[in-house]
Scaffold this active site. Sequence first.
Site, short mmCIF file in Angstrom:
data_model
loop_
_atom_site.label_atom_id
_atom_site.label_comp_id
_atom_site.label_asym_id
_atom_site.label_seq_id
_atom_site.Cartn_x
_atom_site.Cartn_y
_atom_site.Cartn_z
N GLY A 1 -3.83 -6.50 -13.35
CA GLY A 1 -4.51 -6.39 -12.07
C GLY A 1 -5.49 -7.51 -11.82
O GLY A 1 -6.55 -7.30 -11.21
N GLY B 1 -10.48 -8.78 -7.15
CA GLY B 1 -11.54 -7.91 -7.62
C GLY B 1 -12.07 -8.26 -8.99
O GLY B 1 -12.21 -9.42 -9.38
N TYR C 1 -7.86 11.46 -10.22
CA TYR C 1 -8.52 10.21 -10.63
C TYR C 1 -9.39 10.44 -11.86
O TYR C 1 -9.34 9.66 -12.82
CB TYR C 1 -9.35 9.66 -9.48
#
Length: 321
Positions: free
Chosen positions: A28, A32, A183
């Site tokens: 990822g 970010g 989550y």
Amino acid sequence: MTRQQETAQRWTAQAIGGQHGRTVVITGASSGIGFETAKALAARGATVVLAARNPTKTQNAVARINEATPGADVSAIPLDLTSLTSVRRAAEQISSRYPRLDLLINNAGVMMTPQGRTEDGFELQLGTNHLGHFALTGLLLGRLLAGPHSRIVTVSSFAHRQGYIDLDDLHFQQRRYRPTVAYGQSKLANLLFTHELQRRLTEINASAIAVAVEPGVVPTDLPRYASTVNRSIVKLLTAVAGQRSPQIGALSTLRAATDPGVCGGQYYAPGSLGGWRGYPVLIESSTRSHDTDVQRLLWNESQRLTGVTYPFPGLPSQQNS
């Protein structure tokens, strides 16, 4: 402690030593926190592999790092954590290029998504945040054990403190699906995985260590799949009490990845406002994350679901190990 003393003790990116000779894989890393982590490590000489889902976005991230650090050794490999086929393909590509890995940063994730399933039928948040990384780590473990003092850093969240592992219904097939509950379960799984991995590394006297971090509330696009209400809540929390930027949010990861004083099984998080913001410090994860029975049970179920058995030398490879 005076403000001057407190400032002097802050761990910042300036504390990162030279990273020449280290090969790093970051999931990822196209945006970010992952991108800021990759950028900082590449600037200090590491060979950095950005493993992410969107090829165009990831190549753009490579170009941005090369622009910031001309001559940086940075490349991209496609990785979709919602597909075990993609995870295996990425692990094969990484293993074919690099005989040794020094650092794996399990950074990618999704947050408070609508109910969904991965390609392999897993609940989307657990499948992405935990099971995809569990499989990738296991497939790369041989490369990580090939070098001295390698590290596996997994990004969790303060949300793990509200998390609960329902081993009888991990994928919300029986209970009502709630995005925040799913989550929290996935982020607690990150901690349980880290602690169990460290226990197994210790048992084989490996120099490799497993560490977990939380970045705090950070202004990134992580909540992009959340409902409008949940996105608004996260945006408000970020504005009021969150980190100022992804660069600050990346510091917990960077400390866990590079600080010579870090030990296996530790957990680093922002030191202010209950872990929501500030500079990284060593803290304790939740009591539930230290439940050794749940750690083992989740590990065994993760092996069964992913079909990935970790190659620990000297330890039985059976799923009930």
